[in-house]
Design an enzyme around this catalytic site. Structure first.
Site, PDB file in Angstrom:
ATOM      1  N   TYR A  22     -60.163  -8.794  16.580  1.00  7.33           N
ATOM      2  CA  TYR A  22     -59.632  -7.634  16.398  1.00  7.33           C
ATOM      3  C   TYR A  22     -58.049  -7.878  16.241  1.00  7.33           C
ATOM      4  O   TYR A  22     -57.362  -7.346  15.294  1.00  7.33           O
ATOM      5  CB  TYR A  22     -59.511  -6.652  17.571  1.00  7.33           C
TER       6      TYR A  22
ATOM      7  N   SER B 231     -50.694  -3.196  15.533  1.00 11.64           N
ATOM      8  CA  SER B 231     -50.978  -3.047  17.070  1.00 11.64           C
ATOM      9  C   SER B 231     -49.970  -4.114  17.712  1.00 11.64           C
ATOM     10  O   SER B 231     -49.798  -5.263  16.959  1.00 11.64           O
ATOM     11  CB  SER B 231     -52.600  -3.506  17.507  1.00 11.64           C
TER      12      SER B 231
END
Length: 299
Positions: free
Chosen positions: A206, A193
């Site tokens: 996260y 990501s």
């Protein structure tokens, strides 16, 4: 704005190729569903055309029921691969829809419900894929979990553990099991990501896992290269998937993806080609790469 038909000789304008406004306020209970999303994401159901790049391959995709995982499953099947997908039992309806799309491409679909937090489940889905599909050539470690955080002092330990076990522990467990079966020429692809490079405080845990996955990708590429196994990652930017309305954001959806140079959020369909490339022989000299699909945001 809906998908534009305005074509130039150089291709479609990426600023307006898909829905290019902010999103209406909406919330779902994790893990979320495709059907409840407004607008519905595009996974390439109508647009992806295969060219035989993965003929005869056997792939396992975690989180393959919806979002990026569904787009990758559709593309892999249309490129000639049989596809196993894992997903949470609550996502059965999305999984069945994805399975149907795989089968409509003329390939075998294997549906594997369960929770990746469970080490035994991680091992079993690798084993089941090998038994049912006749082997494993491509492992896509895509499943992820995130929730909005108001600060580190508000995070329940159990929820923090869920993020870590789903996003970090599961890939380790699965690669460990898969190495018993992967042969030279196999490919492992991690969904990293932009959060692994430019973290947001509201999803700090996260982001921590995505930093870990970037390191995992690079070190596994170095470790497994001598075995003829390539390891790469795709780093998505803001992509419109069920993960987003189930994160716990509300006002943020109105501007989601608007801060990218292309001025919009991406659609799952726009990720599929990156995974196909990394799985294919076109990427035979590509390993340890982190391929950004971020709407122009730098890693």
């Amino acid at each position: 704005m809906e998908q534009s038909t305005n074509q130039h000789h150089g291709g479609k304008d990426p600023r307006h190729a898909y829905y290019d406004s902010g999103f209406a306020k909406q919330q779902q209970t994790p893990p979320g569903s495709t059907e409840a999303m407004d607008p519905r994401p595009d996974h390439g159901e109508e647009s992806y055309r295969g060219s035989g790049m993965l003929t005869g391959r056997r792939a396992l995709i975690t989180g393959g029921d919806s979002g990026i995982g569904r787009a990758v499953a559709i593309a892999f099947a249309r490129e000639g691969a049989d596809v196993a997908i894992s997903y949470l039992p609550d996502e059965q309806r999305d999984a069945e829809d994805t399975g149907r799309l795989i089968e409509e491409a003329g390939r075998t679909a294997l549906l594997l419900p369960g929770d990746l937090q469970d080490e035994a489940f991680c091992s079993s889905i690798v084993t089941q894929t090998v038994e049912r599909l006749g082997g494993l050539d491509t492992l896509v470690l895509n499943a992820g979990y995130q929730r909005n955080r108001d600060g580190i002092d508000t995070v329940p330990t159990a929820d923090f553990e869920r993020v870590m076990r789903t996003n970090v522990f599961a890939p380790v467990f699965m690669v460990r099991e898969a190495l018993k079966h992967l042969q030279p020429g196999a490919s492992i692809i991690v969904t990293a990501s932009i959060q692994g490079f430019n973290p947001s405080p509201s999803i700090f845990d996260y982001a921590m896992t995505k930093f870990a996955l970037v390191g995992f990708t690079r070190v596994m590429a170095e470790d497994l290269g001598p075995k003829g196994i390539r390891v790469n990652a795709v780093a998505p930017g803001p992509i419109w998937t069920p993960l987003i309305p189930s994160t716990g954001w509300d006002e943020k959806l109105e501007s989601f993806g608007q801060d990218t140079p292309l001025g919009r959020a991406g659609q799952p369909a726009e990720l599929a080609g990156a995974y196909v490339y990394l799985a294919s022989d076109h990427a035979s000299y590509t390993s340890g790469a982190i391929l950004p699909v971020t709407g122009g945001k730098p890693l």
